[in-house]
Write a protein that holds these residues in place. Structure first.
Motif, mmCIF file in Angstrom:
data_model
loop_
_atom_site.group_PDB
_atom_site.id
_atom_site.type_symbol
_atom_site.label_atom_id
_atom_site.label_comp_id
_atom_site.label_asym_id
_atom_site.label_seq_id
_atom_site.Cartn_x
_atom_site.Cartn_y
_atom_site.Cartn_z
ATOM 1 N N ARG A 65 -50.214 -98.278 29.372
ATOM 2 C CA ARG A 65 -48.942 -97.855 28.789
ATOM 3 C C ARG A 65 -47.908 -97.560 29.872
ATOM 4 N NH1 ARG A 65 -50.517 -96.906 23.523
ATOM 5 N NH2 ARG A 65 -52.723 -96.358 23.271
ATOM 6 N N THR A 66 -48.382 -97.347 31.113
ATOM 7 C CA THR A 66 -47.475 -97.064 32.229
ATOM 8 C C THR A 66 -47.785 -98.034 33.368
ATOM 9 O OG1 THR A 66 -49.022 -95.397 33.092
ATOM 10 C CG2 THR A 66 -47.283 -94.635 31.596
ATOM 11 N N ASP A 67 -47.263 -97.755 34.536
ATOM 12 C CA ASP A 67 -47.472 -98.622 35.701
ATOM 13 C C ASP A 67 -48.965 -98.718 36.011
ATOM 14 O OD1 ASP A 67 -47.473 -100.014 38.041
ATOM 15 O OD2 ASP A 67 -46.287 -98.577 39.189
ATOM 16 N N HIS A 121 -48.040 -105.084 32.731
ATOM 17 C CA HIS A 121 -48.817 -103.870 32.479
ATOM 18 C C HIS A 121 -50.316 -104.141 32.305
ATOM 19 C CE1 HIS A 121 -44.787 -102.281 31.603
ATOM 20 N NE2 HIS A 121 -45.294 -101.107 31.945
ATOM 21 N N ALA A 181 -54.065 -93.429 28.602
ATOM 22 C CA ALA A 181 -53.096 -94.307 29.275
ATOM 23 C C ALA A 181 -53.466 -95.779 29.140
ATOM 24 C CB ALA A 181 -52.989 -93.938 30.759
#
Length: 778
Positions: free
Chosen positions: A609-611, A427, A462
């Motif tokens: 926090r995401t892709d 990440h 994010a």
């Protein structure tokens, strides 16, 4: 076999043997320099003052050209982006025999400052920016905020230096030519006819010694390196491609062994036919031509299918290309490959298709006619079986070598993917930012810009953590700095020592999860005006402080931005990380805070926090909100960089593993074929044995034992061959010895097990023979 060999031959021919489009004669060399103060064993560009000295070596170099490359911001054509540009001498394109698709290259007067606002662009940039329009000449291109007029477009075949999309005039000032100038250039020289590399290197060594005597302050320890452009382009893949070609050739030999076994079996049934033909007047040469025609038809059919297979394999290799094989995208089945396939078909026809199956003389044919009795035919058949057995043992031996090679490469790949990096790459994405030259000597402006970038990116929900570094992990490079002890250093290391240098923000260690061993991390208070500090890694502490505590030690770090050489206090020791690549062991490393030593080229690291691959546009937008003309380039996730860093070992293990798997299947088919044929020829004998009281288990053991004997002979030959040949894989291995005992044992067991399985079906069929049917068989 022909398909695999033809495919790899096409790659070897297209990559290793085909001349470079910009060096058709192979007479161009790239010259670099090593100095004791700057490179510590690494080859670098040549100082401009030394470049003039090299150009004067007319006895070996009729012509020399200079260039240097850099990243520049391209604006005014949509979103800002960064492109590699090369600053080149006026004769650069002539030396490299380059032709333009449109327009012209540079004029001598355009090398002068003030007249150098012209640019030649690559074919790819022409297509992407202007759609290939013929009106591109005279257009204005903005690089780092400065306007350049497009005067030419290079042909699609010209790509030197690699990745460069625009060429600008190289304008050297008198200050650049001074001995103490930091201006460096790369040199490309044309070799004089009849002059070899050994003479070139001798001449450059003599020049280096003279420069060291005349300019000891700047050229002490000077040394030159000359490498042909061909070797520079393909030198790193030369060994691996030759290994793959040898592997494909082994696969071809295994296939040929199968063909020879099958034709031997077929010929044993035609023995009387050939003898009858000879008895009624057929000459040996006539029979040879007949069998040659039959085998040649078989080989042509195999070669035709092999060509189709080779075309598919080449496409697969292009898709799997790890990026380290140059010019692979241009490889195709050309006339050389077609001639190669035809030659292979001819050789396999004669050597493996005709000669093994044909008696060597007319007397041999006559003996076949005289041996029409049961006893004679039985003896003849057993001679064929012995010939087939030798072919099968050879197949097993070749398969053993392929399997050992595949096992070593697969083990290497597993080792690399399981090695501890010392940080968590999940990440995280990184992207490079290069500030314009106007602020390159303005630390305050650099700090202000990157501080705004950090504030903007940290405000994104994010984004979990944001940091800066001069070299992001897993890009495959390092920045070297020299350093010297000031106090408390044991053992003494002399005046200086080369060490990897990282310039980072305080959040860098937390973002990557790099563990602190002792002391503290950097803080926001470690900024300009505060006492200079540094953090070292465990490898440096072990190597230079032994069992002492390095905290509080003073080191003088040299060659920082703007020539700074601060004395830094070591405030922390962190765990080792493999930030160059998984196969690159941790080396001594120094970290200094960006807030104290700002530089204009930094990379943004963001833990998301995401892709992260879906947030590239968000990062670009945040940087553009600070300055709309600043580009973020080389955006990638650390996980993708990690995958790329092991792509070459993955490619090697896949290709070699595929060849080994095919070789294993062919060897299994060979064992099955010879055992099936042997059983069919020995039915009468088996019937007698069973009539005399032999049990089915006895027959099963007899047949399986025969196959096991072949397997053991093949494995023994294979072990000897593998011990002799696997040393050529050394350069492709990591953490594995070419003679790894476990690999040899496992491969031996696999081959023996496969041979037993291949023997079991014919053995089971033999055990079910009805004695009465077998006795009436002949």
């Amino acid at each position: 076999g022909i398909g695999a060999t033809a495919a790899v031959f096409s790659v070897v021919n297209g990559v290793l043997m085909r001349p470079l489009p910009y060096d058709p004669s192979g007479r161009l060399v790239h010259i670099r320099e090593r100095t004791s103060k700057a490179a510590f064993g690494y080859w670098w560009s040549v100082p401009a003052a030394d470049a003039i000295e090299v150009k004067d070596q007319a006895q070996v170099f009729p012509e020399v050209t200079m260039f240097t490359s850099a990243l520049r911001n391209l604006t005014g054509a949509g979103l800002p982006t960064e492109v590699w540009v090369a600053y080149v001498s006026a004769n650069f394109f002539r030396v490299l025999t380059a032709r333009t698709a449109l327009g012209r290259t540079f004029l001598p007067q355009e090398m002068e400052p003030g007249n150098n606002r012209v640019v030649v662009i690559s074919h790819a940039l022409w297509q992407s920016l202007y759609g290939g329009a013929g009106t591109v000449l005279g257009k204005r291109l903005r690089l780092n905020g400065e306007a350049y007029t497009v005067v030419g477009v290079m042909s699609a075949r010209f790509e030197y230096p690699s990745k460069v999309e625009a060429w600008l005039p190289l304008s050297l000032t008198p200050q650049d030519m001074e001995r103490r100038s930091r201006t460096r250039v790369d040199l490309i020289a044309t070799l004089k006819r009849g002059v070899g590399l050994s003479q070139v290197r001798a001449s450059l060594s003599q020049l280096a010694r003279r420069l060291a005597r005349e300019y000891p302050k700047t050229d002490s320890g000077c040394g030159f390196q000359a490498v042909t452009l061909q070797d520079e382009a393909v030198g790193k893949v030369h060994a691996s491609l030759l290994v793959f070609f040898a592997a494909s050739f082994f696969l071809l030999l295994i296939g040929c062994g199968n063909v020879a076994s099958l034709l031997l079996a077929r010929a044993s049934g035609r023995r009387q036919e050939l003898a009858v033909r000879a008895a009624i007047g057929a000459t040996w040469s006539r029979l040879f031509r007949q069998m040659l025609a039959e085998s040649f038809l078989l080989s042509l059919l195999g070669g035709g299918v092999g060509l189709a297979l080779a075309a598919c394999l080449i496409r697969i290799l292009k898709v799997l290309n790890p990026g380290s094989i140059p010019r692979l995208d241009t490889v195709s089945l050309d006339s050389h490959a077609l001639l190669f396939v035809l030659a292979l078909s001819m050789v396999t026809t004669v050597v493996f298709g005709t000669l093994p199956a044909l008696p060597t003389s007319k007397s041999g044919l006559n003996s076949g006619f005289r041996d029409a009795s049961q006893t004679g035919l039985k003896a003849i058949k057993m001679r064929w079986v012995r010939g087939q057995s030798a072919a099968v043992a050879l197949q097993i031996a070749l398969a053993f070598v392929l399997l050992v090679g595949a096992g070593l490469l697969i083990k290497t790949f597993i080792r690399l993917t399981s090695v501890s990096l010392g940080f968590d790459p999940s990440h995280i994405m990184s992207g490079a930012i290069i500030l314009p030259p106007g602020v390159w000597h303005n630390p305050s402006a650099q700090l202000s810009f990157f501080d705004q970038v950090l504030q903007q990116t940290q405000s994104v929900e994010a984004f979990e953590e944001v940091g800066l570094t001069n070299i992001p992990p897993l890009v495959g490079g390092v920045i070297l700095a020299s350093w010297a002890p000031v106090n408390r250093l044991q053992p003494a290391v002399g005046n200086s020592s080369p060490t990897n240098l990282q310039i980072v923000t305080p959040s860098y260690f937390r973002l990557l999860g790099i563990q602190l061993i002792s002391g503290r991390y950097f803080s926001v208070s470690d900024r300009r005006g505060a006492p200079e500090v540094a953090i070292i890694n465990s490898a440096m502490a072990r190597q230079y402080w032994l069992n002492e505590n390095p905290l509080g030690a003073l080191i003088k770090v040299k060659k920082l931005p703007d020539g700074l050489s601060p004395t830094c206090t070591i405030v922390g020791v962190v765990e080792d990380v493999r930030d160059v690549s998984p196969q690159h062991p941790p080396e001594p490393e120094i970290y200094v805070p960006f807030l104290q030593f700002p530089i204009p080229i930094m990379s943004v690291l963001v833990r998301t926090r995401t892709d992260p691959s879906k947030l590239f546009g968000v990062l670009r937008g945040q940087v553009a909100s600070v300055n709309k003309d600043e580009a973020v380039t080389d955006l990638a996730t650390l996980e993708s960089r990690l995958s790329t860093s092991v792509s070459a070992p993955r490619f090697h293990s896949f290709v070699f593993g595929t060849f080994a798997g095919l070789g294993l299947l062919l060897a299994m088919a060979g064992v099955y074929g010879i055992m099936s044929y042997s059983v069919s020829q020995r039915q009468h004998e088996i019937g007698i044995r069973m009539a005399l009281g032999a049990r089915r288990t006895d027959i099963l053991k007899m047949v399986v034992g025969q196959g096991l004997k072949l397997a053991l002979i093949g494995v023994a030959i294979g072990i000897a061959g593998a011990l002799a040949l696997t040393r050529f894989l050394s350069s492709l291995l990591y953490g594995v010895k070419p003679t790894d005992p476990l690999t040899f044992v496992v491969v031996s067991l696999i081959l023996i097990a496969v041979a037993l399985v291949a023997c079991y079906i014919p053995a089971r069929r033999a055990a079910k023979v009805d004695p009465m049917v077998a006795l009436r068989y002949e």
